[in-house]
Design a protein around this motif. Structure first.
Motif, PDB file in Angstrom:
ATOM      1  N   VAL A   1       0.832  -1.205   0.000  1.00  0.00           N
ATOM      2  CA  VAL A   1       0.000   0.000   0.000  1.00  0.00           C
ATOM      3  C   VAL A   1       0.864   1.251   0.000  1.00  0.00           C
ATOM      4  O   VAL A   1       0.584   2.227  -0.705  1.00  0.00           O
ATOM      5  CB  VAL A   1      -0.943  -0.004   1.219  1.00  0.00           C
ATOM      6  N   ALA A   2       1.953   1.239   0.786  1.00  0.00           N
ATOM      7  CA  ALA A   2       2.792   2.431   0.916  1.00  0.00           C
ATOM      8  C   ALA A   2       3.596   2.722  -0.343  1.00  0.00           C
ATOM      9  O   ALA A   2       3.930   3.890  -0.608  1.00  0.00           O
ATOM     10  CB  ALA A   2       3.735   2.267   2.105  1.00  0.00           C
TER      11      ALA A   2
ATOM     12  N   LEU B   1      10.266   4.181   6.196  1.00  0.00           N
ATOM     13  CA  LEU B   1       9.215   3.239   5.805  1.00  0.00           C
ATOM     14  C   LEU B   1       9.608   1.792   6.074  1.00  0.00           C
ATOM     15  O   LEU B   1       8.869   1.051   6.734  1.00  0.00           O
ATOM     16  CB  LEU B   1       8.893   3.435   4.319  1.00  0.00           C
ATOM     17  N   LEU B   2      10.761   1.376   5.572  1.00  0.00           N
ATOM     18  CA  LEU B   2      11.155  -0.022   5.679  1.00  0.00           C
ATOM     19  C   LEU B   2      11.387  -0.426   7.129  1.00  0.00           C
ATOM     20  O   LEU B   2      10.940  -1.496   7.567  1.00  0.00           O
ATOM     21  CB  LEU B   2      12.423  -0.275   4.845  1.00  0.00           C
TER      22      LEU B   2
ATOM     23  N   PHE C   1      -2.754  13.355   7.471  1.00  0.00           N
ATOM     24  CA  PHE C   1      -2.722  12.465   6.309  1.00  0.00           C
ATOM     25  C   PHE C   1      -2.054  11.127   6.632  1.00  0.00           C
ATOM     26  O   PHE C   1      -2.389  10.101   6.029  1.00  0.00           O
ATOM     27  CB  PHE C   1      -2.053  13.168   5.133  1.00  0.00           C
ATOM     28  N   THR C   2      -1.109  11.129   7.581  1.00  0.00           N
ATOM     29  CA  THR C   2      -0.571   9.852   8.051  1.00  0.00           C
ATOM     30  C   THR C   2      -1.673   9.039   8.720  1.00  0.00           C
ATOM     31  O   THR C   2      -1.821   7.835   8.475  1.00  0.00           O
ATOM     32  CB  THR C   2       0.580  10.093   9.043  1.00  0.00           C
ATOM     33  N   SER C   3      -2.456   9.707   9.562  1.00  0.00           N
ATOM     34  CA  SER C   3      -3.557   9.024  10.258  1.00  0.00           C
ATOM     35  C   SER C   3      -4.611   8.532   9.274  1.00  0.00           C
ATOM     36  O   SER C   3      -5.136   7.417   9.411  1.00  0.00           O
ATOM     37  CB  SER C   3      -4.205   9.980  11.269  1.00  0.00           C
ATOM     38  N   TRP C   4      -4.933   9.365   8.278  1.00  0.00           N
ATOM     39  CA  TRP C   4      -5.987   9.030   7.332  1.00  0.00           C
ATOM     40  C   TRP C   4      -5.656   7.756   6.554  1.00  0.00           C
ATOM     41  O   TRP C   4      -6.434   6.792   6.533  1.00  0.00           O
ATOM     42  CB  TRP C   4      -6.192  10.204   6.377  1.00  0.00           C
ATOM     43  N   SER C   5      -4.497   7.744   5.899  1.00  0.00           N
ATOM     44  CA  SER C   5      -4.155   6.578   5.080  1.00  0.00           C
ATOM     45  C   SER C   5      -3.923   5.350   5.956  1.00  0.00           C
ATOM     46  O   SER C   5      -4.261   4.224   5.568  1.00  0.00           O
ATOM     47  CB  SER C   5      -2.914   6.866   4.227  1.00  0.00           C
TER      48      SER C   5
ATOM     49  N   LEU D   1       0.815  10.418   3.356  1.00  0.00           N
ATOM     50  CA  LEU D   1      -0.118   9.388   2.889  1.00  0.00           C
ATOM     51  C   LEU D   1       0.604   8.073   2.636  1.00  0.00           C
ATOM     52  O   LEU D   1       0.062   6.987   2.874  1.00  0.00           O
ATOM     53  CB  LEU D   1      -0.827   9.863   1.619  1.00  0.00           C
ATOM     54  N   GLY D   2       1.838   8.166   2.140  1.00  0.00           N
ATOM     55  CA  GLY D   2       2.606   6.953   1.873  1.00  0.00           C
ATOM     56  C   GLY D   2       3.080   6.255   3.135  1.00  0.00           C
ATOM     57  O   GLY D   2       3.107   5.024   3.206  1.00  0.00           O
ATOM     58  N   LEU D   3       3.447   7.036   4.153  1.00  0.00           N
ATOM     59  CA  LEU D   3       3.979   6.453   5.378  1.00  0.00           C
ATOM     60  C   LEU D   3       2.889   5.971   6.325  1.00  0.00           C
ATOM     61  O   LEU D   3       3.148   5.152   7.213  1.00  0.00           O
ATOM     62  CB  LEU D   3       4.862   7.477   6.100  1.00  0.00           C
ATOM     63  N   GLY D   4       1.656   6.475   6.162  1.00  0.00           N
ATOM     64  CA  GLY D   4       0.572   6.141   7.076  1.00  0.00           C
ATOM     65  C   GLY D   4       0.340   4.650   7.266  1.00  0.00           C
ATOM     66  O   GLY D   4       0.279   4.163   8.410  1.00  0.00           O
ATOM     67  N   PRO D   5       0.214   3.865   6.178  1.00  0.00           N
ATOM     68  CA  PRO D   5      -0.004   2.423   6.353  1.00  0.00           C
ATOM     69  C   PRO D   5       1.126   1.731   7.109  1.00  0.00           C
ATOM     70  O   PRO D   5       0.881   0.790   7.860  1.00  0.00           O
ATOM     71  CB  PRO D   5      -0.095   1.906   4.905  1.00  0.00           C
TER      72      PRO D   5
END
Length: 484
Positions: free
Chosen positions: A52-53, A217-218, A283-287, A415-419
């Motif tokens: 997803v990210a 992320l990783l 946006f982190t929380s949203w995604s 948004l990318g890091l949220g998941p």
């Protein structure tokens, strides 16, 4: 200034908006297919987080590049290239036989999206004026709510229908005929435009930002599965050096009059720092919420993809109504007050969602999730409406374009890091307790805690900004990216 003497017609506008709708559909439709993908490819929570990210991170890192390539080489041309890339990436996703293959293909989709999105708004911006321009931008903004609803329902239907045994693969393969239709028609109806002069792409800044984002992320995504061992923690070591290097590169470029993707001078502006805080928290929380809630409903409660998609229709519907109608009625409200209102409404919705899951588990459904979903979607739309308005409030008009591009990049990175971030909380609790209900409710509680921080910051800013609001900065819509 547009290089084409003709205006963008209604058909051309619909073609551009169809491209934007395709991207946003693909973002929302993915969550419906998580459980099916996990079962088919034996993917755990970590692999799903990365899958997803990958889209959001590639989108974020390459967004500024997409805008500048369109300015330099022609926006219609880059739009066409992006559609071809998105079509190819969708095909690769649809035939993927491993999680690693799917992650790479999903990242290619994010790259294609980064090339496509700036061309849509930039073309609208330079080919339409007055009422036509306002109407086109309003339609663009409304697509988010429509795409969310359609994506949830369509994704659930496609997976449940299992057309020709395609299962979850159909949510990617459905993109192919749409891409072909856009490609066939765009050359006739979409005018070619480009920037006044060539602007170099900030390759060094883009690569450093990518490495920095991947380092966070990783390490975050792999933490639960590696039990946060020394190898995982070692992944965080490059974060500070890469952040320092990125800052140095951006300062050097700005000092010599280049065009960095994150201009350091803008960080000295109070409103830009506050806009960055909104991006990072909200946006982190949203995604992250969309990711963990989909897993909770499908893998935990056993809902089918169709049931899971339908359970979030109320959220998308309330978001659409709030974004299109309510925010206009509240246009005279102070920006900070609207943000506070949105935070409170969403937070009440999150608490109600936790209480609902506690009461109805293990049988959450479309009906019993409606009250919480409506509040969450309604509040989210108010927050999103304030994001650029607050972030650019103190930015000089001549820097509004750079400011909006910087906020858009921060938005997409978040948004990318949220998941990965909320997904790590979810996976850690699931690993410890073995209960999806506990994992989902804990992740939602963490989101609530993050929103408390945003609410406190908004209340502090509201108390400090007692002077009458001044004239808002005119935002360059060509650089704004609506939330996915």
């Amino acid at each position: 200034m547009s290089s084409a003497p003709i205006r963008l017609g209604q058909v051309g506008l619909m073609i551009l908006l169809a491209g934007q709708l395709l991207l946003q559909l693909d973002f929302s439709i993915i969550n419906v297919g998580l459980a099916a993908i996990s079962a088919s490819l034996q993917a755990g929570e970590t692999e799903l987080e990365l899958f997803v990210a990958a889209y959001g991170v590639a989108f974020a890192v390459c967004l500024a590049m997409g805008a500048r390539l369109g300015d330099n080489f022609g926006r219609r041309r880059m739009f066409g290239v992006a559609v071809v890339m998105f079509c190819l990436a969708s095909l690769l996703c649809g035939v993927a036989t491993s999680v690693a293959f799917l992650i790479v293909a999903r990242a290619l989709q994010g790259l294609a999206a980064a090339l496509m999105v700036p061309q849509v708004l930039a073309t609208i911006h330079v080919t339409l004026t007055g009422r036509d321009h306002a109407r086109a931008v309003a339609l663009y903004g409304a697509i988010g709510g429509i795409a969310f609803i359609v994506g949830q329902v369509l994704g659930g239907f496609l997976i449940s229908a299992n057309i020709a045994g395609s299962g979850w693969r159909s949510i990617f393969l459905i993109n192919l005929p749409i891409c072909i239709l856009i490609l066939v028609s765009m050359w006739r109806y979409v005018p070619e435009t480009r920037g006044q002069g060539r602007v170099p792409v900030d390759w060094s800044g883009m690569i450093t930002l990518a490495l920095l984002t991947l380092s966070v992320l990783l390490s975050t995504a792999l933490g639960p599965s590696l039990h946060w061992n020394w190898l995982c923690l070692l992944g965080f070591v490059p974060v500070l050096p890469l952040a320092a290097l990125l800052w140095r590169i951006q300062r050097a470029k700005e000092a010599r009059g280049a065009f960095p993707i994150l201009p350091p001078s803008l960080t000295r502006i109070s409103s830009m720092r506050f806009g960055g805080l909104i991006a990072i928290i909200f946006f982190t929380s949203w995604s992250g919420f969309m990711f963990v809630f989909a897993l909770t409903l499908q893998a935990g409660a056993g809902l089918t993809p169709l049931q899971s998609g339908n359970s979030l229709i109320a959220l998308g519907g309330s978001y659409f109504i709030s974004a299109v109608f309510v925010t206009r009625r509240l246009a005279g409200m102070r920006r900070e007050a609207m943000l506070v209102t949105g935070c409170v409404i969403q937070m009440v919705g999150l608490l109600l969602l936790i209480a609902t899951l506690d009461v109805v588990w293990p049988h959450p459904g479309v009906i019993n999730l409606i009250p919480a979903s409506v509040l969450i979607g309604f509040g989210q739309a108010l927050i999103v409406n304030c994001f650029y308005r607050l972030g650019l409030a103190d930015v000089p008009h001549e820097h509004a374009g750079a400011g909006s591009a910087m906020l858009a990049t921060m938005q997409q990175v978040s948004l990318g890091l949220g998941p990965a971030i909320l997904g790590a909380v979810f996976a850690q609790v699931l690993q410890y307790s073995g209960h999806y209900q506990a994992a989902g409710m804990t992740a939602i509680a963490v989101e609530f805690g993050l929103m408390v921080i945003l609410l406190a910051s908004a209340l502090h800013r509201l108390a400090r900004e007692r002077a009458p609001a001044g004239e808002e900065v005119e935002i360059d819509e060509a650089l704004i990216v609506a939330p996915e």
